[in-house]
Design a protein around this motif. Structure first.
Motif, PDB file in Angstrom:
ATOM      1  N   ILE A  14      -6.285  -1.447   4.531  1.00  0.00           N
ATOM      2  CA  ILE A  14      -5.484  -1.234   5.739  1.00  0.00           C
ATOM      3  C   ILE A  14      -6.389  -0.918   6.925  1.00  0.00           C
ATOM      4  CG2 ILE A  14      -3.782   0.292   6.832  1.00  0.00           C
ATOM      5  CD1 ILE A  14      -2.550  -1.660   4.895  1.00  0.00           C
ATOM      6  N   PHE A  15      -7.401  -0.088   6.671  1.00  0.00           N
ATOM      7  CA  PHE A  15      -8.331   0.274   7.749  1.00  0.00           C
ATOM      8  C   PHE A  15      -8.991  -0.966   8.332  1.00  0.00           C
ATOM      9  CE2 PHE A  15     -12.500   1.395   9.394  1.00  0.00           C
ATOM     10  CZ  PHE A  15     -12.223   2.503  10.187  1.00  0.00           C
ATOM     11  N   LEU A  16      -9.495  -1.843   7.471  1.00  0.00           N
ATOM     12  CA  LEU A  16     -10.182  -3.049   7.933  1.00  0.00           C
ATOM     13  C   LEU A  16      -9.209  -4.020   8.605  1.00  0.00           C
ATOM     14  CD1 LEU A  16     -12.636  -3.700   4.970  1.00  0.00           C
ATOM     15  CD2 LEU A  16     -13.217  -2.930   7.272  1.00  0.00           C
ATOM     16  N   LEU A  17      -8.028  -4.182   8.042  1.00  0.00           N
ATOM     17  CA  LEU A  17      -7.065  -5.129   8.600  1.00  0.00           C
ATOM     18  C   LEU A  17      -6.607  -4.715   9.991  1.00  0.00           C
ATOM     19  CD1 LEU A  17      -4.793  -6.067   5.542  1.00  0.00           C
ATOM     20  CD2 LEU A  17      -6.502  -7.481   6.684  1.00  0.00           C
ATOM     21  N   GLY A  60      -4.223   6.345  14.517  1.00  0.00           N
ATOM     22  CA  GLY A  60      -4.113   5.994  13.107  1.00  0.00           C
ATOM     23  C   GLY A  60      -5.397   6.260  12.335  1.00  0.00           C
ATOM     24  N   ASP A  61      -6.524   5.892  12.933  1.00  0.00           N
ATOM     25  CA  ASP A  61      -7.806   6.097  12.261  1.00  0.00           C
ATOM     26  C   ASP A  61      -8.075   7.578  11.994  1.00  0.00           C
ATOM     27  OD1 ASP A  61      -8.382   3.415  12.160  1.00  0.00           O
ATOM     28  OD2 ASP A  61      -9.681   3.422  13.921  1.00  0.00           O
ATOM     29  N   LEU A  62      -7.638   8.439  12.908  1.00  0.00           N
ATOM     30  CA  LEU A  62      -7.956   9.863  12.785  1.00  0.00           C
ATOM     31  C   LEU A  62      -7.034  10.598  11.813  1.00  0.00           C
ATOM     32  CD1 LEU A  62      -8.810  10.758  16.502  1.00  0.00           C
ATOM     33  CD2 LEU A  62     -10.387  10.493  14.577  1.00  0.00           C
ATOM     34  N   VAL A  75       0.832  -1.207   0.000  1.00  0.00           N
ATOM     35  CA  VAL A  75       0.000   0.000   0.000  1.00  0.00           C
ATOM     36  C   VAL A  75       0.864   1.254   0.000  1.00  0.00           C
ATOM     37  CG1 VAL A  75      -1.597   1.373   1.414  1.00  0.00           C
ATOM     38  CG2 VAL A  75      -2.032  -1.064   1.024  1.00  0.00           C
ATOM     39  N   ILE A  76       1.952   1.223   0.748  1.00  0.00           N
ATOM     40  CA  ILE A  76       2.852   2.381   0.793  1.00  0.00           C
ATOM     41  C   ILE A  76       3.590   2.537  -0.528  1.00  0.00           C
ATOM     42  CG2 ILE A  76       4.910   3.334   1.918  1.00  0.00           C
ATOM     43  CD1 ILE A  76       3.920   2.000   4.512  1.00  0.00           C
ATOM     44  N   VAL A  77       4.029   1.429  -1.099  1.00  0.00           N
ATOM     45  CA  VAL A  77       4.738   1.482  -2.387  1.00  0.00           C
ATOM     46  C   VAL A  77       3.828   2.026  -3.484  1.00  0.00           C
ATOM     47  CG1 VAL A  77       5.768   0.069  -4.209  1.00  0.00           C
ATOM     48  CG2 VAL A  77       6.388  -0.335  -1.820  1.00  0.00           C
ATOM     49  N   LEU A  78       2.563   1.623  -3.455  1.00  0.00           N
ATOM     50  CA  LEU A  78       1.626   2.074  -4.479  1.00  0.00           C
ATOM     51  C   LEU A  78       1.166   3.514  -4.263  1.00  0.00           C
ATOM     52  CD1 LEU A  78      -0.597  -1.125  -4.892  1.00  0.00           C
ATOM     53  CD2 LEU A  78       1.271  -0.330  -6.367  1.00  0.00           C
ATOM     54  N   ASN A  79       1.309   3.993  -3.031  1.00  0.00           N
ATOM     55  CA  ASN A  79       0.948   5.376  -2.717  1.00  0.00           C
ATOM     56  C   ASN A  79       2.088   6.013  -1.919  1.00  0.00           C
ATOM     57  OD1 ASN A  79      -0.551   7.769  -2.392  1.00  0.00           O
ATOM     58  ND2 ASN A  79      -1.454   7.020  -0.474  1.00  0.00           N
ATOM     59  N   PRO A  80       3.245   6.186  -2.556  1.00  0.00           N
ATOM     60  CA  PRO A  80       4.428   6.632  -1.810  1.00  0.00           C
ATOM     61  C   PRO A  80       4.338   8.096  -1.388  1.00  0.00           C
ATOM     62  CG  PRO A  80       4.892   6.579  -4.150  1.00  0.00           C
ATOM     63  CD  PRO A  80       3.515   5.994  -3.984  1.00  0.00           C
ATOM     64  N   MET A  83      -4.459   4.720   6.724  1.00  0.00           N
ATOM     65  CA  MET A  83      -5.753   4.251   7.204  1.00  0.00           C
ATOM     66  C   MET A  83      -6.892   4.726   6.308  1.00  0.00           C
ATOM     67  SD  MET A  83      -4.943   2.358   9.672  1.00  0.00           S
ATOM     68  CE  MET A  83      -6.252   2.056  10.828  1.00  0.00           C
ATOM     69  N   GLN A  84      -6.583   5.626   5.376  1.00  0.00           N
ATOM     70  CA  GLN A  84      -7.585   6.031   4.393  1.00  0.00           C
ATOM     71  C   GLN A  84      -7.805   4.924   3.350  1.00  0.00           C
ATOM     72  OE1 GLN A  84      -6.638   9.913   2.784  1.00  0.00           O
ATOM     73  NE2 GLN A  84      -5.884  10.633   4.766  1.00  0.00           N
ATOM     74  N   ASN A  85      -6.852   4.008   3.282  1.00  0.00           N
ATOM     75  CA  ASN A  85      -7.011   2.851   2.408  1.00  0.00           C
ATOM     76  C   ASN A  85      -7.946   1.851   3.104  1.00  0.00           C
ATOM     77  OD1 ASN A  85      -6.314   0.005   1.516  1.00  0.00           O
ATOM     78  ND2 ASN A  85      -5.134   1.183   0.036  1.00  0.00           N
TER      79      ASN A  85
END
Length: 198
Positions: free
Chosen positions: A171-174, A159-161, A24-29, A166-168
């Motif tokens: 990631i949010f669900l996991l 993190g949620d805030l 997720v970080i690599v795809l949205n660096p 966490m906007q992904n």
């Protein structure tokens, strides 16, 4: 150390969680690789600490499936998570050239929750200190060590805030799912520790 199929499945799930976080970080660096490192340290640190908390009611199962003592196995995840979750604010402090990122904020309840990662880190270290000092505080160390669950809850709120990743939704669900499972593990552990009714 002899690992069973269930053991490999458990390890595989953890590796997948870490790989998903990294992907997720690599795809949205971030514009800076340094900032991407801050993000990964936060995600991976939370995952490993949550896993360490989740396994606490399953000491016998850990031994059967990994052929090593629960304490060694548990501490491996806890220490790895501690290092990464500590790197999260340390790298941020280096980037911002200031140590204020370690200080909790009490300007308002909302501000406290937004920056709840700061008291979370303090509680994590109190929980770790309780293990190191358990011989000196035998009646209280379990209480202080249990603060790790409060720390995880504060961390997920933080993190949620304001967490970028966490906007992904994945990631949010996991990560929130891990928090729910960790709370379930805490309840189960307390039930197992309760004396049987007579």
């Amino acid at each position: 150390m002899t690992v069973t199929r269930k053991g490999y499945l458990f390890l595989g799930i953890i590796i997948i969680l870490l790989l998903i976080s990294g992907t997720v970080i690599v795809l949205n660096p971030s514009p800076s690789p340094f900032t991407s490192g801050i993000r990964f340290a936060g995600l991976a640190g939370f995952i490993l600490l949550a896993v360490a908390a989740i396994m606490t009611p399953w000491s016998r199962e850990i031994y059967r499936n990994f052929g090593t003592s629960f304490v060694k196995f548990h501490h491996l995840f806890a220490l790895s998570g501690l290092i990464l979750i500590t790197l999260h604010p340390v790298l941020l402090a280096i980037r911002l050239m200031g140590a204020s990122v370690f200080l909790p904020r009490f300007d308002s309840f909302q501000e406290f929750l937004i920056l709840a990662g700061r008291p979370s880190l303090i509680l994590i270290y109190i929980a770790v200190a309780a293990i190191l000092l358990r011989r000196f505080i035998p009646a209280y160390w379990r209480f202080f060590h249990a603060l790790i669950w409060v720390a995880l809850l504060l961390g997920i709120i933080h993190g949620d805030l304001i967490g970028t990743d966490m906007q992904n939704p994945v990631i949010f669900l996991l990560l929130n799912g891990l928090m729910v499972v960790a709370i379930g593990a805490f309840i189960l552990k307390r039930l197992k520790m309760s004396p049987a009714p007579t």
